[in-house]
Design a protein around this motif. Structure first.
Motif, PDB file in Angstrom:
ATOM      1  N   GLY A 187      -1.576  11.888   5.582  1.00 11.16           N
ATOM      2  CA  GLY A 187      -1.015  10.626   5.131  1.00 11.16           C
ATOM      3  C   GLY A 187       0.124  11.606   4.081  1.00 11.16           C
ATOM      4  N   VAL A 188       0.270  13.065   3.369  1.00 16.83           N
ATOM      5  CA  VAL A 188       0.715  13.635   2.844  1.00 16.83           C
ATOM      6  C   VAL A 188       1.174  14.466   3.245  1.00 16.83           C
ATOM      7  CG1 VAL A 188       0.470  14.640   0.430  1.00 16.83           C
ATOM      8  CG2 VAL A 188      -1.143  13.131   0.607  1.00 16.83           C
ATOM      9  N   GLY A 189       2.306  13.763   3.213  1.00 11.15           N
ATOM     10  CA  GLY A 189       3.547  15.907   4.229  1.00 11.15           C
ATOM     11  C   GLY A 189       4.509  16.363   3.125  1.00 11.15           C
ATOM     12  N   ARG A 190       5.751  16.835   3.271  1.00  9.17           N
ATOM     13  CA  ARG A 190       5.976  18.245   1.984  1.00  9.17           C
ATOM     14  C   ARG A 190       6.677  17.342   0.911  1.00  9.17           C
ATOM     15  NH1 ARG A 190       9.590  20.053   6.320  1.00  9.17           N
ATOM     16  NH2 ARG A 190      11.493  18.862   5.072  1.00  9.17           N
ATOM     17  N   LYS A 191       7.558  16.010   1.627  1.00  4.50           N
ATOM     18  CA  LYS A 191       8.297  15.320   0.358  1.00  4.50           C
ATOM     19  C   LYS A 191       6.728  14.923  -0.959  1.00  4.50           C
ATOM     20  CE  LYS A 191      11.973  15.631   1.818  1.00  4.50           C
ATOM     21  NZ  LYS A 191      13.763  16.338   0.944  1.00  4.50           N
ATOM     22  N   LEU A 192       5.937  14.243  -0.720  1.00  2.54           N
ATOM     23  CA  LEU A 192       4.945  13.629  -1.272  1.00  2.54           C
ATOM     24  C   LEU A 192       4.405  14.865  -2.435  1.00  2.54           C
ATOM     25  CD1 LEU A 192       3.597  10.885   1.311  1.00  2.54           C
ATOM     26  CD2 LEU A 192       4.992  10.556  -1.203  1.00  2.54           C
ATOM     27  N   THR A 193       4.111  15.856  -0.846  1.00  4.74           N
ATOM     28  CA  THR A 193       3.485  17.036  -1.492  1.00  4.74           C
ATOM     29  C   THR A 193       3.962  17.500  -3.178  1.00  4.74           C
ATOM     30  OG1 THR A 193       2.638  17.546   0.343  1.00  4.74           O
ATOM     31  CG2 THR A 193       2.143  19.247  -1.476  1.00  4.74           C
ATOM     32  N   LEU A 207      -5.978  13.406  -6.303  1.00  4.71           N
ATOM     33  CA  LEU A 207      -5.637  12.595  -6.114  1.00  4.71           C
ATOM     34  C   LEU A 207      -6.761  11.475  -5.590  1.00  4.71           C
ATOM     35  CD1 LEU A 207      -2.815  10.878  -4.756  1.00  4.71           C
ATOM     36  CD2 LEU A 207      -3.787  12.294  -1.973  1.00  4.71           C
ATOM     37  N   ARG A 208      -7.899  11.662  -5.582  1.00  8.47           N
ATOM     38  CA  ARG A 208      -8.800  11.214  -5.986  1.00  8.47           C
ATOM     39  C   ARG A 208      -8.798  10.279  -7.443  1.00  8.47           C
ATOM     40  NH1 ARG A 208     -15.561  12.497  -5.036  1.00  8.47           N
ATOM     41  NH2 ARG A 208     -15.348  12.363  -7.259  1.00  8.47           N
ATOM     42  N   GLU A 209      -8.679  11.127  -7.993  1.00  8.62           N
ATOM     43  CA  GLU A 209      -9.364  10.920  -9.276  1.00  8.62           C
ATOM     44  C   GLU A 209      -7.764  10.431 -10.134  1.00  8.62           C
ATOM     45  OE1 GLU A 209     -12.096  10.613 -10.485  1.00  8.62           O
ATOM     46  OE2 GLU A 209     -12.662  12.031  -8.402  1.00  8.62           O
ATOM     47  N   ALA A 210      -6.710  10.297 -10.157  1.00  7.22           N
ATOM     48  CA  ALA A 210      -5.312   9.733 -10.172  1.00  7.22           C
ATOM     49  C   ALA A 210      -5.378   8.348 -10.643  1.00  7.22           C
ATOM     50  CB  ALA A 210      -4.170  10.311  -9.124  1.00  7.22           C
ATOM     51  N   VAL A 221       2.671   1.853  -1.447  1.00  9.25           N
ATOM     52  CA  VAL A 221       1.555   1.750  -0.853  1.00  9.25           C
ATOM     53  C   VAL A 221       0.855   2.386  -0.284  1.00  9.25           C
ATOM     54  CG1 VAL A 221       1.546  -0.396  -1.451  1.00  9.25           C
ATOM     55  CG2 VAL A 221       2.799  -0.004   0.251  1.00  9.25           C
ATOM     56  N   VAL A 222       1.519   3.801   0.617  1.00 11.01           N
ATOM     57  CA  VAL A 222       0.301   4.070   1.546  1.00 11.01           C
ATOM     58  C   VAL A 222      -0.068   5.306   0.322  1.00 11.01           C
ATOM     59  CG1 VAL A 222       0.977   5.468   3.059  1.00 11.01           C
ATOM     60  CG2 VAL A 222       2.604   3.673   3.296  1.00 11.01           C
ATOM     61  N   MET A 223       0.570   5.317  -0.049  1.00 11.64           N
ATOM     62  CA  MET A 223      -0.233   6.419  -1.287  1.00 11.64           C
ATOM     63  C   MET A 223      -1.702   6.131  -1.470  1.00 11.64           C
ATOM     64  SD  MET A 223      -0.221   9.440  -1.945  1.00 11.64           S
ATOM     65  CE  MET A 223       0.855  10.372  -1.312  1.00 11.64           C
ATOM     66  N   GLU A 224      -1.565   4.592  -1.917  1.00 15.39           N
ATOM     67  CA  GLU A 224      -2.646   4.066  -2.874  1.00 15.39           C
ATOM     68  C   GLU A 224      -3.731   3.382  -1.943  1.00 15.39           C
ATOM     69  OE1 GLU A 224      -2.108  -0.258  -4.298  1.00 15.39           O
ATOM     70  OE2 GLU A 224      -4.076   0.003  -4.485  1.00 15.39           O
ATOM     71  N   LYS A 225      -3.262   3.347  -0.658  1.00 15.69           N
ATOM     72  CA  LYS A 225      -4.313   3.248   0.355  1.00 15.69           C
ATOM     73  C   LYS A 225      -5.294   4.949   0.730  1.00 15.69           C
ATOM     74  CE  LYS A 225      -2.706  -0.484   3.239  1.00 15.69           C
ATOM     75  NZ  LYS A 225      -2.356  -0.448   4.525  1.00 15.69           N
ATOM     76  N   THR A 226      -4.274   5.689   0.582  1.00 17.19           N
ATOM     77  CA  THR A 226      -4.867   7.326   0.644  1.00 17.19           C
ATOM     78  C   THR A 226      -5.839   7.028  -0.122  1.00 17.19           C
ATOM     79  OG1 THR A 226      -3.032   7.855   1.730  1.00 17.19           O
ATOM     80  CG2 THR A 226      -4.314   9.177   0.803  1.00 17.19           C
ATOM     81  N   GLN A 227      -5.552   7.174  -1.738  1.00 20.41           N
ATOM     82  CA  GLN A 227      -6.175   6.878  -2.165  1.00 20.41           C
ATOM     83  C   GLN A 227      -7.828   6.590  -2.330  1.00 20.41           C
ATOM     84  OE1 GLN A 227      -5.026   5.983  -7.045  1.00 20.41           O
ATOM     85  NE2 GLN A 227      -6.411   7.464  -7.424  1.00 20.41           N
ATOM     86  N   ARG A 228      -7.706   5.042  -1.828  1.00 22.48           N
ATOM     87  CA  ARG A 228      -9.079   4.553  -2.118  1.00 22.48           C
ATOM     88  C   ARG A 228      -9.452   5.076  -1.055  1.00 22.48           C
ATOM     89  NH1 ARG A 228      -8.721   0.283  -5.155  1.00 22.48           N
ATOM     90  NH2 ARG A 228      -6.516  -0.433  -5.965  1.00 22.48           N
TER      91      ARG A 228
END
Length: 420
Positions: A187-193, A207-210, A221-228
């Motif tokens: 779920g983390v691609g070029r732009k989000l990196t 990312l886990r600790e952010a 929200v997608v990134m939040e889901k990934t973190q969770r």
DNA sequence: TCTCCGATTAGAC
DNA sequence: CTAACGGTCTAATCGGAGA
């Protein structure tokens, strides 16, 4: 309580499919190309080691390829789909709950399975034994961590193709996540990196600790889901039945450039046949038809034209002939001579289930082609795609994609099985 | 100001 | 020998139009 979710992923899938029937290629550096022999979409380990990049245009690799004898093959999707089905069928035998995630990946829920380790190795061995396909298994409490575990299994030979994140201590988990660049996370691609880097997030552990609220606000929200999911809270559940398509696209780049309207319409009639066959197979009907044309975007020296036109139908349909009439019409309306077209396609959208067909009060029930379409699908299934065609469908030369190095359909075409 | 909708963006593979 | 860079799909988000 904690999920034991396995992600089984085939190694270098397309290349491995080709090798299944060509054991002599086992050590040969090789790649499989995208449609039109355009880009590299699958690489053997040898090709990876030589520096061939995923998605790289093949013409860019030509020098390197000649130097090292890298073999390139056109993609043979009939073969890959068939082998994929066999692999998925075998994997489904290991659990009542699984999800075919892509042509080469399957999530298998092994929660509650005793002897998890043995079962994981058994999956590899059975798939290998029955199909010749090498696979790796990653196990985790969430889809995202199962994907990550699979990544580890693939990358580290010591894992022997199986890695279980759940078996790690908290310290080991942190250590592992710290070593994984954040772009490896699902779920983390070029732009989000890039965006994450601005916030000082560069590893999976970062990312886990952010800070969750900031992450949500800045990256969605997608990134939040990934973190969770990295925090072991499952946010994505198993999609056991794959849902019907909400839109169906059929398009191709042409083998060479096309300037005549009838040739475009011939190509489009092929796309209509493909798309409508898919639509009927899922029992759907579409109420918006869209056609698009494209000149060659790589040729900056030529005039560019990328028109697209959609028509909302008064009632939904899945009739190839009717769709083809609209498509030919839309194409004609957009067509401008003096351009060299490189690609065209159609899209069917606003798809609803066939059963919900709404009769038109004002329009008398017209003669339906439903039974004709049924017969057409049956004949094409029985005698092969294209046995019965829509309009000229592929009769005119000049647009068909390049496919210079395609292997035989070993598993789906008797006449293509080589006689030894 | 809210809602809807189409277009755009980002990602997977 | 040339010319030369894929295809499908989904979800979220953005920005403008209309209510």
């Amino acid at each position: 309580m904690k999920q034991q979710l396995a992600l089984v992923d085939c190694n270098n899938f397309y290349v491995s499919c080709e090798r299944t029937f060509r054991p002599d290629l086992a050590q040969v550096p090789m790649v499989v190309l995208s449609n039109n022999d355009g880009c590299v979409v699958s690489r053997s380990n040898e090709a990876k080691a030589l520096g061939v990049k995923m998605g790289q245009p093949w013409f860019e690799c030509k020098v390197l390829a000649e130097e090292h004898g890298i073999l390139a093959m056109s993609s043979n999707y009939a073969l890959y789909a068939d082998l994929s089905n066999r692999v998925m069928h075998i994997l489904a035998g290991f659990s009542p709950r699984s999800e075919v995630y892509s042509i080469d990946e399957c999530f298998v829920d092994l929660t509650g399975t005793p002897k998890l380790r043995e079962v994981s190795y058994a999956m590899r061995e059975r798939v290998g034994m029955w199909t010749g396909m090498p696979v790796c298994v990653g196990i985790g409490p969430t889809k995202t961590l199962a994907k990550l575990a699979n990544h580890v299994a693939k990358k580290h030979p010591r894992s022997k193709g199986v890695f279980n994140y759940n078996a790690l201590s908290e310290a080991q988990k942190a250590q592992l996540l710290q070593r994984i660049p954040v772009q490896e996370v699902w779920g983390v691609g070029r732009k989000l990196t890039q965006k994450l880097a601005l916030h000082g997030v560069s590893t999976a552990l970062d990312l886990r600790e952010a800070h969750t609220a900031t992450l949500r606000a800045e990256l969605g929200v997608v990134m939040e889901k990934t973190q969770r999911e990295l925090q072991e809270t499952a946010c994505m559940d198993l999609q056991e039945v794959q849902s019907d398509k909400r839109q169906i696209i059929s398009s191709r780049s042409f083998g060479s450039m096309v300037s005549e309207l009838p040739v475009l319409q011939d190509a489009l009639s092929t796309f209509v046949a493909n798309a409508c066959t898919k639509l009927r197979a899922q029992g759907g009907q579409a109420s918006v038809i869209q056609v698009f044309l494209q000149t060659n975007r790589m040729r900056k020296d030529l005039p560019q034209y990328t028109p697209s036109l959609a028509v909302p139908l008064p009632y939904p349909t899945n009739d190839s002939l009717e769709v083809n009439r609209w498509v030919a019409h839309l194409c004609e309306r957009m067509f401008k001579p003096d351009y060299l077209y490189k690609k065209a396609g159609i899209m069917l959208s606003e798809i609803s289930p066939e059963a919900h067909r709404q009769g038109d009060l004002l329009e008398p029930e017209t003669t339906s082609n439903a039974r004709l379409m049924q017969a057409l699908d049956k004949l094409n299934l029985r005698y092969g795609r294209g046995a019965v065609k829509v309009s000229s469908q592929g009769a005119l030369a000049g647009w068909q994609m390049r496919q210079e190095r395609k292997s035989p359909n070993y598993t789906t075409g008797w006449d293509e099985v080589p006689l030894v």
